[in-house]
Design a protein around this motif. Structure first.
Motif, mmCIF file in Angstrom:
data_model
loop_
_atom_site.group_PDB
_atom_site.id
_atom_site.type_symbol
_atom_site.label_atom_id
_atom_site.label_comp_id
_atom_site.label_asym_id
_atom_site.label_seq_id
_atom_site.Cartn_x
_atom_site.Cartn_y
_atom_site.Cartn_z
ATOM 1 N N PHE A 54 0.719 -0.991 -0.041
ATOM 2 C CA PHE A 54 -0.087 -0.065 0.216
ATOM 3 C C PHE A 54 0.958 1.195 0.023
ATOM 4 O O PHE A 54 1.995 1.080 0.448
ATOM 5 C CB PHE A 54 -0.996 0.005 1.322
ATOM 6 N N GLU A 85 -8.719 6.085 1.900
ATOM 7 C CA GLU A 85 -8.307 6.092 0.449
ATOM 8 C C GLU A 85 -7.764 5.066 -0.293
ATOM 9 O O GLU A 85 -7.992 4.688 -1.281
ATOM 10 C CB GLU A 85 -7.213 7.220 0.210
ATOM 11 N N LEU A 142 -9.577 3.363 -3.431
ATOM 12 C CA LEU A 142 -8.924 3.137 -4.638
ATOM 13 C C LEU A 142 -8.953 1.898 -5.156
ATOM 14 O O LEU A 142 -9.387 1.249 -6.228
ATOM 15 C CB LEU A 142 -7.400 3.467 -4.571
ATOM 16 N N ILE A 143 -8.478 0.935 -4.295
ATOM 17 C CA ILE A 143 -8.301 -0.655 -4.786
ATOM 18 C C ILE A 143 -9.572 -1.226 -4.857
ATOM 19 O O ILE A 143 -9.689 -2.062 -5.956
ATOM 20 C CB ILE A 143 -7.547 -1.498 -3.589
ATOM 21 N N GLN A 162 -12.282 0.140 -5.765
ATOM 22 C CA GLN A 162 -12.934 0.621 -7.175
ATOM 23 C C GLN A 162 -12.314 -0.171 -8.345
ATOM 24 O O GLN A 162 -12.959 -0.372 -9.332
ATOM 25 C CB GLN A 162 -12.621 2.137 -7.344
ATOM 26 N N LEU A 163 -11.075 -0.390 -8.279
ATOM 27 C CA LEU A 163 -10.387 -0.993 -9.437
ATOM 28 C C LEU A 163 -10.590 -2.339 -9.511
ATOM 29 O O LEU A 163 -10.385 -2.952 -10.554
ATOM 30 C CB LEU A 163 -8.975 -0.755 -9.049
ATOM 31 N N THR A 164 -11.169 -2.938 -8.456
ATOM 32 C CA THR A 164 -11.420 -4.359 -8.777
ATOM 33 C C THR A 164 -12.577 -4.476 -9.610
ATOM 34 O O THR A 164 -12.892 -5.465 -10.165
ATOM 35 C CB THR A 164 -11.902 -5.119 -7.280
ATOM 36 N N GLY A 165 -13.634 -3.458 -9.577
ATOM 37 C CA GLY A 165 -14.870 -3.447 -10.442
ATOM 38 C C GLY A 165 -15.762 -3.975 -9.659
ATOM 39 O O GLY A 165 -16.980 -3.984 -10.196
ATOM 40 N N ASP A 167 -5.143 -5.078 4.087
ATOM 41 C CA ASP A 167 -5.139 -5.928 2.834
ATOM 42 C C ASP A 167 -6.219 -7.055 2.931
ATOM 43 O O ASP A 167 -6.840 -7.058 1.869
ATOM 44 C CB ASP A 167 -3.847 -6.864 3.263
ATOM 45 N N ALA A 176 -8.917 6.824 -11.439
ATOM 46 C CA ALA A 176 -8.998 6.658 -10.067
ATOM 47 C C ALA A 176 -7.701 6.686 -9.539
ATOM 48 O O ALA A 176 -7.023 7.077 -8.488
ATOM 49 C CB ALA A 176 -9.687 5.422 -9.764
ATOM 50 N N ASN A 233 7.635 -0.560 -2.778
ATOM 51 C CA ASN A 233 6.824 -0.836 -1.992
ATOM 52 C C ASN A 233 5.609 -1.868 -2.437
ATOM 53 O O ASN A 233 4.442 -1.944 -1.502
ATOM 54 C CB ASN A 233 6.243 0.334 -1.268
ATOM 55 N N PHE A 241 3.466 -1.332 -4.518
ATOM 56 C CA PHE A 241 1.983 -0.767 -4.681
ATOM 57 C C PHE A 241 1.751 -1.130 -6.370
ATOM 58 O O PHE A 241 0.541 -1.414 -6.773
ATOM 59 C CB PHE A 241 2.093 0.715 -4.773
ATOM 60 N N ARG A 290 0.151 -4.597 -6.036
ATOM 61 C CA ARG A 290 -1.295 -4.217 -5.645
ATOM 62 C C ARG A 290 -2.055 -3.895 -6.881
ATOM 63 O O ARG A 290 -3.158 -4.341 -6.906
ATOM 64 C CB ARG A 290 -1.318 -3.242 -4.605
ATOM 65 N N LEU A 291 -1.815 -2.902 -7.498
ATOM 66 C CA LEU A 291 -2.690 -2.262 -8.360
ATOM 67 C C LEU A 291 -2.946 -3.481 -9.700
ATOM 68 O O LEU A 291 -3.889 -3.609 -10.140
ATOM 69 C CB LEU A 291 -1.941 -1.067 -9.135
ATOM 70 N N THR A 314 -5.891 -6.058 -9.192
ATOM 71 C CA THR A 314 -7.292 -5.496 -9.547
ATOM 72 C C THR A 314 -7.447 -5.682 -10.985
ATOM 73 O O THR A 314 -6.546 -6.531 -11.703
ATOM 74 C CB THR A 314 -7.424 -4.146 -9.105
ATOM 75 N N ALA A 315 -8.679 -5.445 -11.360
ATOM 76 C CA ALA A 315 -9.138 -5.551 -12.794
ATOM 77 C C ALA A 315 -8.348 -4.627 -13.705
ATOM 78 O O ALA A 315 -8.690 -4.745 -14.939
ATOM 79 C CB ALA A 315 -10.576 -5.553 -12.934
ATOM 80 N N ALA A 316 -7.643 -3.649 -13.113
ATOM 81 C CA ALA A 316 -7.229 -2.589 -13.990
ATOM 82 C C ALA A 316 -6.024 -3.339 -14.978
ATOM 83 O O ALA A 316 -5.111 -4.111 -14.473
ATOM 84 C CB ALA A 316 -6.408 -1.484 -13.203
#
Lengths: 290, 235
Positions: free
Chosen positions: A88, A96, A100-101, A103-106, A140, B3, B76, B78, B81-82, B85-87
């Protein structure tokens, strides 16, 4: 039978000359809690990260919900991932980060609800850099369960958590399972796997050494009866000594325990520190390293 | 993508060190050039100052910050982590680089607007704009490639030096001495043709062909980035 959530077929993963995962095949069925366990360096994180879609297999196939796990748009909205290490940004707050995470999972969910599930409501405005190790694990977990996905990966979820947080996390997992979520778990706390896993895959040096229910795994090894070395006549069963403790190994625990207690009663022998029980996963682990 | 860009902007403004290096430093250098523009104009020309402004923002604001950010987000975990996700990868990189890129474009525009007000309007804004866009694109591409060779934000202080000092040196050399001698070499060096185009466009008019070498450098940088960029730290 319903179609598996995860199908792994002859998965191989190599890093240069190092063969981390060899010919791994297994399935995880809907609603199951499947524990992937192994000694250090057994290849379980490599295997798990391939199934999550972080790595490309050297050979073999992995299917998640019938898709390649590399197809993020197709699979990620249906699965939550709790990574082994945090990841993170220290300059974002807890709220936040989840927003963020999440929202990005859909998936859609309420940030407040998710923070409440993991007990971080009062930390919503705190920067991640100011969280303790245990709080980061809970953050997490929060991002993994955001939107209550059908499939959740938990990579050593309770490492660094105190006992209350650990119980709370398992309670949340139980609730997710009641809603039908499938869980894939890795952990160093074998007791957790023994208590909760429907099935276990036990890896050693890149291959499955055992796979099955907890019962399947533990029944393969003898149960143990232990007690302090008594004074009196010879024991009625073959035994070995472990310091001052007598150890009897048996595949017929009930019968042999009955025999032993009868013998002690008849001879007026006191069996101090008596304990008897099935093999634990710890013993299964020790046996594969031997 | 937006986002991620939004969260990146929040992080940028919370981390004062990044804000100072990416925002204040290039503004301070540019302010000095504008303040002493008559002296610098006699060394080169007014167009030379416009080129130096673009490359100072591009090298020290945009490029260095982008490399540092990418290395830090990778270190780190990140980035990992991103990617959990679905991105997809493009929108992750796009989101991470969008704020610093937009900030740089705004900075260049604002500084050159002030410069134009102080020293007189440029010859051709229509040619300055594509030159500026090409410079920004080249610096973003080089940042992606350099990030692949950079292990940590501290390491970025070393790995960014060759490119950032290199393009400033090329811009100064071409901006001061012109391209009448060693024309081909000067135009093929990264930033050389872009400098010539900015100088000419500010002083009067420039040839659009001068965009070609810069765009070629964008292609080279992106190809390098595709080979060098890593999403996870080395173990």
């Amino acid at each position: 039978m319903s179609t598996p959530v995860i199908e792994v077929e002859k998965l191989n993963l190599k890093y240069g000359d190092f063969h981390a995962v060899k010919d791994l095949s297994f399935e995880v069925r809907p609603g199951e809690l499947y524990a992937l366990l192994g000694t250090n360096g057994a290849g379980k994180t490599s295997a798990l990260e391939t199934i999550e879609g972080h790595r490309e297999p050297t050979s073999g196939t992995v299917r998640v919900f019938g898709h390649s796990p590399r197809d993020r748009k197709a699979v990620r909205p249906r699965m939550g991932i709790m990574l082994q290490e945090s990841g993170f940004s220290p300059d974002l707050t807890v709220g936040e980060s989840v927003r963020l995470i999440g929202q990005l999972t859909g998936r859609t969910d309420d940030v407040g609800r998710v923070l409440d599930v993991v007990g971080l409501t009062r930390k919503a405005g705190t920067l991640v850099s100011q969280l303790s190790g245990g709080e980061k694990r809970r953050l997490d977990f929060a991002t993994a369960v955001y939107g209550t996905p059908e499939l959740i990966f938990l990579d050593e979820p309770t490492t660094g958590l105190d006992i209350q947080s650990r119980d709370a996390l398992w309670e949340s997992v139980d609730r997710l399972r009641e809603n039908g979520s499938t869980i894939v778990l890795t952990t160093h706390y074998l007791e957790e796997a023994q208590q909760r896993a429907d099935r276990i895959g036990l890896m050693h040096q890149g291959v499955f050494r055992r796979q099955g229910t907890v019962g399947d795994l533990t029944r393969a090894l003898p149960s143990h009866i232990r007690f302090a070395f008594p004074d009196g006549p010879a024991l009625p069963l073959p035994s070995s000594a472990d310091g001052n403790t007598v150890v009897i190994e048996t595949f017929e625990l009930q019968k042999d325990l009955h025999l032993l207690l009868g013998w002690a009663q008849d001879n007026g022998v006191e069996l101090r520190d008596l304990s008897a029980g099935p093999t634990s996963l710890d013993d299964v682990f020790r046996s594969i390293e031997a | 993508m937006f986002a991620i860009a939004r969260s990146e902007l929040i992080q940028m403004f919370r981390n004062r060190l990044v804000l100072v290096t990416s925002f204040i430093m290039p503004v301070a250098v540019s302010a000095f050039f504008i303040y002493r523009h008559e002296a610098f104009a006699t060394i080169g020309s007014l167009g030379y100052i416009a080129a130096i402004v673009m490359f100072t923002v591009g090298a020290f604001g945009l490029y260095t910050t982008a490399v540092t950010t990418l290395a830090s987000r990778r270190q780190n975990l990140f980035l990992k982590r991103l990617r959990s996700t679905a991105a997809d990868d493009r929108s992750i990189l796009g989101g991470l680089l969008l704020p610093v890129t937009v900030l740089s474009v705004v900075q260049i525009t604002a500084i050159l607007t002030v410069f134009g007000a102080v020293s007189g309007k440029p010859g051709s804004i229509a040619l300055l704009a594509p030159a500026a866009v090409a410079i920004v694109a080249m610096m973003v591409g080089l940042a992606l490639a350099t990030a692949g060779l950079t292990n940590s934000p501290e390491h970025a202080q070393v790995t960014t030096l060759p490119v950032s000092l290199g393009v400033i040196a090329v811009a100064s050399w071409v901006g001061i001495s012109g391209t009448e001698e060693l024309t081909l070499l000067k135009r093929l060096l990264p930033g050389g043709a872009a400098t010539e185009m900015v100088v000419d466009a500010w002083n009067g008019s420039a040839s659009v062909i001068l965009l070609a070498p810069t765009l070629a450098w964008v292609v080279v940088a992106v190809a390098l980035a595709a080979r060098l960029f890593r999403w996870e730290p080395r173990r």
